[in-house]
Design an enzyme around this catalytic site. Structure first.
Site, mmCIF file in Angstrom:
data_model
loop_
_atom_site.group_PDB
_atom_site.id
_atom_site.type_symbol
_atom_site.label_atom_id
_atom_site.label_comp_id
_atom_site.label_asym_id
_atom_site.label_seq_id
_atom_site.Cartn_x
_atom_site.Cartn_y
_atom_site.Cartn_z
ATOM 1 N N ASP A 1 0.786 -1.247 0.000
ATOM 2 C CA ASP A 1 0.000 0.000 0.000
ATOM 3 C C ASP A 1 0.813 1.290 0.000
ATOM 4 O O ASP A 1 0.451 2.258 0.684
ATOM 5 C CB ASP A 1 -0.954 0.016 1.196
ATOM 6 C CG ASP A 1 -1.958 -1.127 1.178
ATOM 7 O OD1 ASP A 1 -1.879 -1.996 0.295
ATOM 8 O OD2 ASP A 1 -2.818 -1.161 2.075
ATOM 9 N N HIS B 1 -10.641 0.771 -2.891
ATOM 10 C CA HIS B 1 -11.979 0.825 -2.308
ATOM 11 C C HIS B 1 -13.042 1.279 -3.311
ATOM 12 O O HIS B 1 -12.849 2.257 -4.028
ATOM 13 C CB HIS B 1 -11.990 1.767 -1.102
ATOM 14 C CG HIS B 1 -11.148 1.295 0.038
ATOM 15 N ND1 HIS B 1 -11.229 0.023 0.558
ATOM 16 C CD2 HIS B 1 -10.197 1.939 0.766
ATOM 17 C CE1 HIS B 1 -10.388 -0.104 1.563
ATOM 18 N NE2 HIS B 1 -9.731 1.045 1.711
ATOM 19 N N HIS C 1 -15.935 1.400 6.835
ATOM 20 C CA HIS C 1 -14.505 1.724 6.815
ATOM 21 C C HIS C 1 -14.305 3.215 6.521
ATOM 22 O O HIS C 1 -13.355 3.816 7.001
ATOM 23 C CB HIS C 1 -13.820 0.855 5.761
ATOM 24 C CG HIS C 1 -12.334 0.983 5.712
ATOM 25 N ND1 HIS C 1 -11.515 0.625 6.765
ATOM 26 C CD2 HIS C 1 -11.503 1.411 4.717
ATOM 27 C CE1 HIS C 1 -10.253 0.832 6.425
ATOM 28 N NE2 HIS C 1 -10.216 1.314 5.187
ATOM 29 N N HIS D 1 -10.318 7.273 1.186
ATOM 30 C CA HIS D 1 -8.957 7.124 0.689
ATOM 31 C C HIS D 1 -8.900 5.990 -0.330
ATOM 32 O O HIS D 1 -9.717 5.076 -0.298
ATOM 33 C CB HIS D 1 -7.975 6.841 1.838
ATOM 34 C CG HIS D 1 -8.290 5.582 2.578
ATOM 35 N ND1 HIS D 1 -9.209 5.539 3.611
ATOM 36 C CD2 HIS D 1 -7.836 4.307 2.429
ATOM 37 C CE1 HIS D 1 -9.296 4.295 4.065
ATOM 38 N NE2 HIS D 1 -8.470 3.524 3.363
ATOM 39 N N LYS E 1 -7.154 -4.828 -2.946
ATOM 40 C CA LYS E 1 -7.931 -5.326 -1.813
ATOM 41 C C LYS E 1 -8.884 -4.256 -1.309
ATOM 42 O O LYS E 1 -8.694 -3.069 -1.568
ATOM 43 C CB LYS E 1 -6.988 -5.760 -0.684
ATOM 44 C CG LYS E 1 -6.091 -4.637 -0.169
ATOM 45 C CD LYS E 1 -5.024 -5.169 0.777
ATOM 46 C CE LYS E 1 -4.094 -4.098 1.260
ATOM 47 N NZ LYS E 1 -4.700 -3.052 2.080
ATOM 48 N N CYS F 1 -1.873 -1.976 7.766
ATOM 49 C CA CYS F 1 -1.850 -2.958 6.675
ATOM 50 C C CYS F 1 -0.580 -3.793 6.640
ATOM 51 O O CYS F 1 -0.633 -4.975 6.288
ATOM 52 C CB CYS F 1 -2.104 -2.260 5.343
ATOM 53 S SG CYS F 1 -3.770 -1.524 5.285
#
Length: 193
Positions: A20, A62, A68, A82, A107, A149
């Site tokens: 990430d 996302h 979240h 984000h 993801k 993460c």
């Protein structure tokens, strides 16, 4: 801290998993981590050194991750928007590019998606399956953020049966004051830090 020089060649059964390192998690992004841009630069240097035969990346991607995202985030279970799919914020932070990686695992389309092991390639292949098909038995994990993460990816790596080492020098944390407890948690789970 890492136990071997980062430039030393790693066995071909060890993969580097870059977690990430995206625009939204680096300075100027919607959920920036102090030191994120430096991590991107240092990771690029490690990848360019040729120390690893196999290098992959994960990305938050996302679409609708439910709770979240929050307009009033608690920065524990909910966060500002984000890394939304199709936005510049979800792209890898320069100087990293997708072409540097053997595979990229997205993801969190419809979930929080902290762990890279929740990700899949555009063809639907999971990180664990892809690594096993390459003969990988150990992973070195780096990226953003150490306390979210990177942590989740390292812990899931152990659960999936891989030997796991976190390259802490190539990470940055949301809450650096929590790193001593995090190191203890990772070590207790069998992660080398």
């Amino acid at each position: 801290m890492t136990t071997a020089p980062l430039s030393a060649p790693r066995p071909s059964t060890t993969a580097l998993v870059v977690v990430d390192v995206q625009n939204d998690f680096c300075e100027g992004g919607s959920l920036a981590v102090d030191g994120g841009a430096a991590v991107a630069t240092d990771v690029e240097a490690l990848v360019a050194s040729g120390a690893y035969d196999t290098v992959v990346a994960t990305r938050d991607h996302h679409i609708d991750p439910g709770g979240h995202f929050s307009e009033t985030p608690n920065f524990v279970d909910s966060w500002p928007r984000h890394c939304e799919a199709g936005t510049p914020g979800m792209e890898l932070h320069e100087p990293l590019t997708t072409s540097m990686f053997a595979a990229v695992f997205d993801k969190g389309e419809y979930s929080a998606g902290y762990s890279g092991f929740e990700g899949s390639t555009s063809g639907g292949e999971s990180l664990a399956d892809w690594l096993r098909q390459q003969g990988i038995t150990r992973i070195d994990v780096c990226g953003l953020a150490m306390d979210h993460c990177v942590r989740a990816t390292a812990l899931d790596g152990v659960r999936e049966g891989f030997g796991v080492r976190v390259l802490e020098d190539l990470t940055a944390a949301v809450m650096p004051q929590n790193l001593p407890a995090l190191r203890e948690e990772l070590t207790a789970a069998g992660v080398q830090v």
